[in-house]
Design a protein around this motif. Structure first.
Motif, short mmCIF file in Angstrom:
data_model
loop_
_atom_site.label_atom_id
_atom_site.label_comp_id
_atom_site.label_asym_id
_atom_site.label_seq_id
_atom_site.Cartn_x
_atom_site.Cartn_y
_atom_site.Cartn_z
N CYS A 176 -5.39 5.05 3.98
CA CYS A 176 -4.85 5.45 2.68
C CYS A 176 -5.26 6.91 2.48
CB CYS A 176 -5.41 4.55 1.57
SG CYS A 176 -4.82 4.95 -0.08
N TYR A 181 -9.54 6.40 2.11
CA TYR A 181 -10.07 5.13 2.58
C TYR A 181 -9.26 4.64 3.78
CZ TYR A 181 -12.41 4.60 -1.98
OH TYR A 181 -13.18 4.76 -3.09
N VAL A 183 -7.69 0.98 4.73
CA VAL A 183 -7.41 -0.30 4.08
C VAL A 183 -7.25 -1.38 5.15
CG1 VAL A 183 -5.91 -1.55 2.49
CG2 VAL A 183 -6.20 0.93 2.24
N ASN A 185 -6.40 -5.30 5.72
CA ASN A 185 -5.84 -6.53 5.17
C ASN A 185 -5.97 -7.65 6.18
OD1 ASN A 185 -4.42 -6.23 2.42
ND2 ASN A 185 -3.81 -4.37 3.51
N GLU A 224 -8.69 -8.12 1.30
CA GLU A 224 -8.34 -6.70 1.40
C GLU A 224 -9.60 -5.89 1.16
OE1 GLU A 224 -4.55 -4.35 0.02
OE2 GLU A 224 -5.88 -4.60 -1.70
N TYR A 226 -11.31 -1.89 1.20
CA TYR A 226 -11.20 -0.42 1.28
C TYR A 226 -12.52 0.07 1.86
CZ TYR A 226 -6.85 -0.27 -1.40
OH TYR A 226 -5.55 -0.41 -1.80
N SER A 351 0.27 -6.37 2.60
CA SER A 351 -0.77 -5.86 1.71
C SER A 351 -0.96 -6.83 0.57
CB SER A 351 -0.39 -4.49 1.14
OG SER A 351 -1.32 -4.10 0.13
N THR A 374 -5.14 1.66 -5.89
CA THR A 374 -3.85 2.31 -5.72
C THR A 374 -3.44 3.02 -6.98
OG1 THR A 374 -2.76 0.25 -6.38
CG2 THR A 374 -3.15 0.62 -4.03
#
Length: 374
Positions: A176, A181, A183, A185, A224, A226, A351, A374
């Motif tokens: 991201c 970060y 991410v 998932n 999820e 970060y 996501s 986000t």
């Protein structure tokens, strides 16, 4: 650190649980990970047992050979945990002296135990035994097994054992850029200790979890994370991204229990495990996972067994023959309350932010227990 808004849809994670996570995953555990050196290690544990850590190539009958060596050397096994994954085996075994019940601290005797177990582990095929592990100090058993298997590189998938995509967890890793970060998932079948396993792995790989969302809906779990490196940077290469995927897949599958669960409950005695695992071997059964405990004078053990080729389907007559030999009243077949195999999945990018939010998730989100990056 793992933030306070990690959650399960049925239970909000309490503060004392998170503090326990911090203690289990903190600097002390990282320090013990850096101390890995040998194939067989023996250290004194805090609960008056000598702790043996073993890693090596898995094969049918290996556990039987290990317990037979310990019985011949007059060692009583007080507890043990054994994991297998991707043709590798890791185990933590707690032993005492057969005659006195005391920890074993004689250097010559420990050296002999170590040497003989090393011969058993190497066998004729294990070329990677020099990379296996020794731990210094007492650590959380499950935590330690993750560290040992990670150090043994069980996440390196061999072509001849790689599973079909439908049986693998779905893990995606994307950067991201606007937030700085990476991410992660994850989607797979839900089971106990899944969150512990994934967070342990990220910590061992020197990543820090800044934000997380955890959802458990029916048989599936969605996670999820970060993350950043401990130096604050995101993942920077395709090779590193793929390694994170492989390591998380391995972390999920190490504890996945394939095979039939056999529960043994009887009066404990010296050599019990050697006899039981020998009977398994003689009847063509391989142990894919084992949990050994002693409660007072009772042995309470669980074994997940497959056929000699590793297939979880075992003939009923074979299981019944083993039960008759060991004792129908003491060895029972246990049906799992949950599915140990991940459900079939569609592979591709996904996501948690795109998933439909249930009412319970919306409630936690409105309370501020779930936060979005986000």
């Amino acid at each position: 650190m793992l933030p306070l808004y990690c959650f399960n849809t049925n239970n909000v994670v309490c503060l004392f649980v998170l503090l326990w996570f911090q203690q289990s995953l903190g600097p002390r555990s990282r320090g013990s990970f850096r101390s890995l050196r040998r194939s067989v290690g023996l250290v004194q544990s805090a609960d008056e047992n000598t702790t043996i850590e073993l890693t090596g190539r898995d094969r049918p009958g290996l556990l039987s050979e290990v317990f037979a060596v310990l019985a011949d050397l007059k060692c009583n096994v007080a507890a043990a945990e054994v994991w297998t994954h991707n043709s590798r085996m890791a185990s933590v075994v707690y032993i005492t002296d057969e005659a006195t019940g005391a920890p074993i601290d004689d250097p010559d005797r420990l050296g002999k135990i170590k040497q003989l177990l090393l011969y058993v582990l190497k066998g004729d095929r294990d070329r990677r035994s020099a990379n296996t592990a020794v731990s210094v100090g007492s650590t959380h058993k499950d935590r330690r097994l993750h560290q040992m298997m990670y150090a043994d590189r069980d996440y390196d998938v061999e072509e001849d054992v790689e599973e079909e995509n439908g049986n693998r967890p779905l893990v995606t890793v994307e950067n991201c850029l606007e937030k700085g970060y990476t991410v992660v998932n994850l989607r797979c079948g839900d089971r106990p200790k899944l969150l512990f396993d994934t967070v342990c792995t990220l910590t061992d790989m020197q990543y820090v979890v800044y934000h997380a969302t955890i959802i458990a809906e029916g048989p599936e779990a969605y996670q999820e994370y970060y993350i950043r490196h401990i130096d604050g940077s995101p993942i920077s290469s395709e090779a590193e991204r793929q390694r994170v995927i492989n390591c998380l897949e391995a972390a999920i599958k190490r504890r996945t229990s394939e095979g039939i669960r056999l529960e043994l409950c009887c009066e404990d005695r010296v050599g019990l495990l050697s006899d039981v695992t020998r009977i398994f071997r003689e009847n063509g059964l391989a142990v894919s996972r084992a949990e050994v405990t002693t409660r007072g004078d009772q042995a309470v053990n669980a074994f997940y067994v497959t056929d000699a080729s590793g297939h979880p389907s075992v003939k009923t007559e074979t299981i019944e023959a083993v039960r008759k030999e060991i004792g129908l009243a003491v060895l029972r077949v246990k049906e799992e309350a949950y599915s140990s195999s991940p459900p079939a999945q569609e592979h591709g990018k996904f996501s948690l932010g795109n998933l439909f939010r249930t009412r319970s998730e919306k409630f936690l989100y409105n309370l501020g227990l779930i936060k979005s990056c986000t």
